[in-house]
Design an enzyme around this catalytic site. Structure first.
Site, PDB file in Angstrom:
ATOM      1  N   ARG A  23       0.819  -1.219   0.000  1.00 32.02           N
ATOM      2  CA  ARG A  23       0.000   0.000   0.000  1.00 32.02           C
ATOM      3  C   ARG A  23       0.849   1.264   0.000  1.00 32.02           C
ATOM      4  O   ARG A  23       0.393   2.338  -0.346  1.00 32.02           O
ATOM      5  CB  ARG A  23      -0.911   0.037   1.231  1.00 32.02           C
ATOM      6  CG  ARG A  23      -1.896  -1.094   1.326  1.00 32.02           C
ATOM      7  CD  ARG A  23      -2.557  -1.135   2.692  1.00 32.02           C
ATOM      8  NE  ARG A  23      -1.534  -1.342   3.718  1.00 32.02           N
ATOM      9  CZ  ARG A  23      -1.615  -0.896   4.964  1.00 32.02           C
ATOM     10  NH1 ARG A  23      -2.662  -0.208   5.366  1.00 32.02           N
ATOM     11  NH2 ARG A  23      -0.647  -1.136   5.829  1.00 32.02           N
ATOM     12  N   GLU A  28       8.337   7.835  10.953  1.00 35.16           N
ATOM     13  CA  GLU A  28       8.335   8.976  11.859  1.00 35.16           C
ATOM     14  C   GLU A  28       9.541   9.851  11.528  1.00 35.16           C
ATOM     15  O   GLU A  28      10.654   9.340  11.379  1.00 35.16           O
ATOM     16  CB  GLU A  28       8.423   8.506  13.308  1.00 35.16           C
ATOM     17  CG  GLU A  28       7.206   7.727  13.751  1.00 35.16           C
ATOM     18  CD  GLU A  28       7.365   7.130  15.136  1.00 35.16           C
ATOM     19  OE1 GLU A  28       6.357   7.056  15.848  1.00 35.16           O
ATOM     20  OE2 GLU A  28       8.493   6.740  15.508  1.00 35.16           O
ATOM     21  N   GLN A  46      10.087  25.383  13.093  1.00 34.36           N
ATOM     22  CA  GLN A  46       9.605  25.842  11.788  1.00 34.36           C
ATOM     23  C   GLN A  46       9.923  24.759  10.769  1.00 34.36           C
ATOM     24  O   GLN A  46      11.004  24.176  10.794  1.00 34.36           O
ATOM     25  CB  GLN A  46      10.298  27.149  11.404  1.00 34.36           C
ATOM     26  CG  GLN A  46       9.849  27.715  10.073  1.00 34.36           C
ATOM     27  CD  GLN A  46      10.462  29.092   9.792  1.00 34.36           C
ATOM     28  OE1 GLN A  46      10.655  29.884  10.692  1.00 34.36           O
ATOM     29  NE2 GLN A  46      10.738  29.360   8.539  1.00 34.36           N
ATOM     30  N   ASN A  48      10.037  24.080   6.583  1.00 34.05           N
ATOM     31  CA  ASN A  48      10.029  24.716   5.268  1.00 34.05           C
ATOM     32  C   ASN A  48       9.986  23.653   4.178  1.00 34.05           C
ATOM     33  O   ASN A  48      10.517  22.560   4.352  1.00 34.05           O
ATOM     34  CB  ASN A  48      11.291  25.570   5.080  1.00 34.05           C
ATOM     35  CG  ASN A  48      11.416  26.630   6.144  1.00 34.05           C
ATOM     36  OD1 ASN A  48      10.435  27.225   6.567  1.00 34.05           O
ATOM     37  ND2 ASN A  48      12.629  26.866   6.597  1.00 34.05           N
ATOM     38  N   ARG A  58      20.690  25.788  -4.062  1.00 39.62           N
ATOM     39  CA  ARG A  58      20.188  26.679  -3.018  1.00 39.62           C
ATOM     40  C   ARG A  58      21.199  26.672  -1.881  1.00 39.62           C
ATOM     41  O   ARG A  58      21.457  25.647  -1.277  1.00 39.62           O
ATOM     42  CB  ARG A  58      18.813  26.230  -2.529  1.00 39.62           C
ATOM     43  CG  ARG A  58      17.749  26.295  -3.612  1.00 39.62           C
ATOM     44  CD  ARG A  58      16.380  25.964  -3.048  1.00 39.62           C
ATOM     45  NE  ARG A  58      15.364  25.938  -4.081  1.00 39.62           N
ATOM     46  CZ  ARG A  58      14.676  26.985  -4.505  1.00 39.62           C
ATOM     47  NH1 ARG A  58      14.896  28.168  -3.987  1.00 39.62           N
ATOM     48  NH2 ARG A  58      13.766  26.854  -5.448  1.00 39.62           N
ATOM     49  N   HIS A  61      23.422  28.681   3.072  1.00 40.06           N
ATOM     50  CA  HIS A  61      22.716  29.606   3.965  1.00 40.06           C
ATOM     51  C   HIS A  61      22.912  29.257   5.436  1.00 40.06           C
ATOM     52  O   HIS A  61      23.085  28.098   5.788  1.00 40.06           O
ATOM     53  CB  HIS A  61      21.215  29.580   3.664  1.00 40.06           C
ATOM     54  CG  HIS A  61      20.890  29.901   2.243  1.00 40.06           C
ATOM     55  ND1 HIS A  61      19.845  29.314   1.581  1.00 40.06           N
ATOM     56  CD2 HIS A  61      21.466  30.745   1.349  1.00 40.06           C
ATOM     57  CE1 HIS A  61      19.779  29.779   0.339  1.00 40.06           C
ATOM     58  NE2 HIS A  61      20.764  30.650   0.175  1.00 40.06           N
ATOM     59  N   LYS A  71      19.226  22.485  11.257  1.00 39.85           N
ATOM     60  CA  LYS A  71      18.282  22.046  10.230  1.00 39.85           C
ATOM     61  C   LYS A  71      18.270  20.521  10.167  1.00 39.85           C
ATOM     62  O   LYS A  71      19.294  19.871  10.396  1.00 39.85           O
ATOM     63  CB  LYS A  71      18.658  22.609   8.859  1.00 39.85           C
ATOM     64  CG  LYS A  71      18.524  24.115   8.771  1.00 39.85           C
ATOM     65  CD  LYS A  71      18.885  24.647   7.407  1.00 39.85           C
ATOM     66  CE  LYS A  71      18.722  26.164   7.387  1.00 39.85           C
ATOM     67  NZ  LYS A  71      19.190  26.745   6.123  1.00 39.85           N
ATOM     68  N   HIS A 118      24.361  25.630   5.173  1.00 39.85           N
ATOM     69  CA  HIS A 118      23.713  24.509   4.500  1.00 39.85           C
ATOM     70  C   HIS A 118      23.308  24.902   3.086  1.00 39.85           C
ATOM     71  O   HIS A 118      22.897  26.034   2.829  1.00 39.85           O
ATOM     72  CB  HIS A 118      22.461  24.056   5.270  1.00 39.85           C
ATOM     73  CG  HIS A 118      21.663  23.048   4.527  1.00 39.85           C
ATOM     74  ND1 HIS A 118      20.513  23.380   3.842  1.00 39.85           N
ATOM     75  CD2 HIS A 118      21.869  21.724   4.326  1.00 39.85           C
ATOM     76  CE1 HIS A 118      20.043  22.287   3.262  1.00 39.85           C
ATOM     77  NE2 HIS A 118      20.846  21.272   3.544  1.00 39.85           N
ATOM     78  N   TYR A 130      12.694  20.918   5.208  1.00 43.73           N
ATOM     79  CA  TYR A 130      13.650  20.984   6.303  1.00 43.73           C
ATOM     80  C   TYR A 130      13.027  21.656   7.511  1.00 43.73           C
ATOM     81  O   TYR A 130      12.368  22.667   7.425  1.00 43.73           O
ATOM     82  CB  TYR A 130      14.976  21.648   5.894  1.00 43.73           C
ATOM     83  CG  TYR A 130      14.889  22.968   5.203  1.00 43.73           C
ATOM     84  CD1 TYR A 130      15.120  24.146   5.895  1.00 43.73           C
ATOM     85  CD2 TYR A 130      14.586  23.052   3.850  1.00 43.73           C
ATOM     86  CE1 TYR A 130      15.054  25.380   5.267  1.00 43.73           C
ATOM     87  CE2 TYR A 130      14.512  24.277   3.206  1.00 43.73           C
ATOM     88  CZ  TYR A 130      14.741  25.430   3.924  1.00 43.73           C
ATOM     89  OH  TYR A 130      14.662  26.635   3.294  1.00 43.73           O
ATOM     90  N   GLU A 141      20.040  36.477   8.715  1.00 44.43           N
ATOM     91  CA  GLU A 141      20.350  35.534   7.634  1.00 44.43           C
ATOM     92  C   GLU A 141      21.647  35.935   6.929  1.00 44.43           C
ATOM     93  O   GLU A 141      21.896  37.118   6.683  1.00 44.43           O
ATOM     94  CB  GLU A 141      19.207  35.526   6.623  1.00 44.43           C
ATOM     95  CG  GLU A 141      19.468  34.602   5.451  1.00 44.43           C
ATOM     96  CD  GLU A 141      18.413  34.727   4.369  1.00 44.43           C
ATOM     97  OE1 GLU A 141      18.209  33.732   3.671  1.00 44.43           O
ATOM     98  OE2 GLU A 141      17.815  35.816   4.210  1.00 44.43           O
ATOM     99  N   LYS A 165      20.938  36.448  -5.111  1.00 48.85           N
ATOM    100  CA  LYS A 165      21.477  36.504  -3.752  1.00 48.85           C
ATOM    101  C   LYS A 165      22.581  35.458  -3.572  1.00 48.85           C
ATOM    102  O   LYS A 165      23.639  35.756  -3.023  1.00 48.85           O
ATOM    103  CB  LYS A 165      20.351  36.288  -2.739  1.00 48.85           C
ATOM    104  CG  LYS A 165      20.802  36.314  -1.294  1.00 48.85           C
ATOM    105  CD  LYS A 165      19.639  36.277  -0.324  1.00 48.85           C
ATOM    106  CE  LYS A 165      19.087  34.882  -0.201  1.00 48.85           C
ATOM    107  NZ  LYS A 165      18.095  34.743   0.872  1.00 48.85           N
ATOM    108  N   ASP A 166      22.341  34.237  -4.042  1.00 45.73           N
ATOM    109  CA  ASP A 166      23.344  33.175  -3.887  1.00 45.73           C
ATOM    110  C   ASP A 166      24.557  33.402  -4.793  1.00 45.73           C
ATOM    111  O   ASP A 166      25.680  33.095  -4.405  1.00 45.73           O
ATOM    112  CB  ASP A 166      22.720  31.804  -4.146  1.00 45.73           C
ATOM    113  CG  ASP A 166      21.761  31.387  -3.036  1.00 45.73           C
ATOM    114  OD1 ASP A 166      21.783  32.017  -1.955  1.00 45.73           O
ATOM    115  OD2 ASP A 166      20.997  30.430  -3.243  1.00 45.73           O
TER     116      ASP A 166
END
Length: 189
Positions: A23, A28, A46, A48, A58, A61, A71, A118, A130, A141, A165-166
């Site tokens: 199925r 977890e 949080q 994301n 990406r 950061h 993270k 990261h 994450y 940041e 930005k990166d």
């Protein structure tokens, strides 16, 4: 839930127990007692979710104290080349990185402690989730340029798709004076 210690203490590759049959599966992700048993004593506040096309990079950061973030990264769809860089100036592994390929199929996750930058490269079209140990704070940041030669990261794609930005992020040597981590960042296992 199992974990593999990496070359940098505190950064862990985590594999949850996957209960599957014809199925589908169940696993977890955030279970405080099970995470504590493998040395992750982090409260996540949080979550994301990002979607990226193949070739997108990406990162790298991080956030400075008092909003420094740990993270816990996992792939929901596709495959990524995931990177954690030690940016703790007093650490023996300062400037070194851990890389791991995370996929939806291998179910592995990467725990990135406070004091690390990261980033990831999408090896396929992908979706990444994450969990963060602190809320996002634009004021605190920061980022490192992905191809900083001092980091010696062997990215599989030498011409990734980047945000402005990166693309324009500073080198690690330009940020050294800002990297004032609390003692907590140095006492990870």
């Amino acid at each position: 839930m199992d974990s593999i210690d990496t070359a940098i203490p505190g950064v862990k590759v985590v594999t949850p127990t996957v209960y599957g049959d014809d199925r589908g599966f169940f696993k977890e992700i955030i279970h405080p007692q099970k995470l504590a048993k493998i040395g992750i004593n982090q409260r996540f506040v949080q979550v994301n979710h990002s979607k990226s096309q193949k070739g997108t990079l990406r990162g790298l950061h991080f956030q400075l104290p008092p909003y420094a973030q740990s993270k816990f990264v996992r792939v929901l769809k596709g495959k990524i080349f995931d990177v954690a860089v030690d940016i703790r100036p007093k650490s023996k592994t300062f400037g070194q990185s851990v890389t791991v390929e995370l996929t939806a199929e291998n179910h592995q996750m990467l725990y990135v402690p406070i004091g690390f930058a990261h980033g990831f490269l999408a090896l396929t079209d992908c979706e990444v989730e994450y969990s963060c140990g602190e809320i996002y704070s634009p004021k605190f940041e920061r980022g490192l340029v992905w191809n900083d030669p001092s980091l010696n990261i062997n990215w599989p794609n030498k011409a990734p798709i980047l945000s402005e930005k990166d693309k324009n992020a500073p080198h690690l040597s330009d940020l050294k004076d800002e990297l004032n981590w609390t003692d907590e960042a140095y006492f990870i296992t």
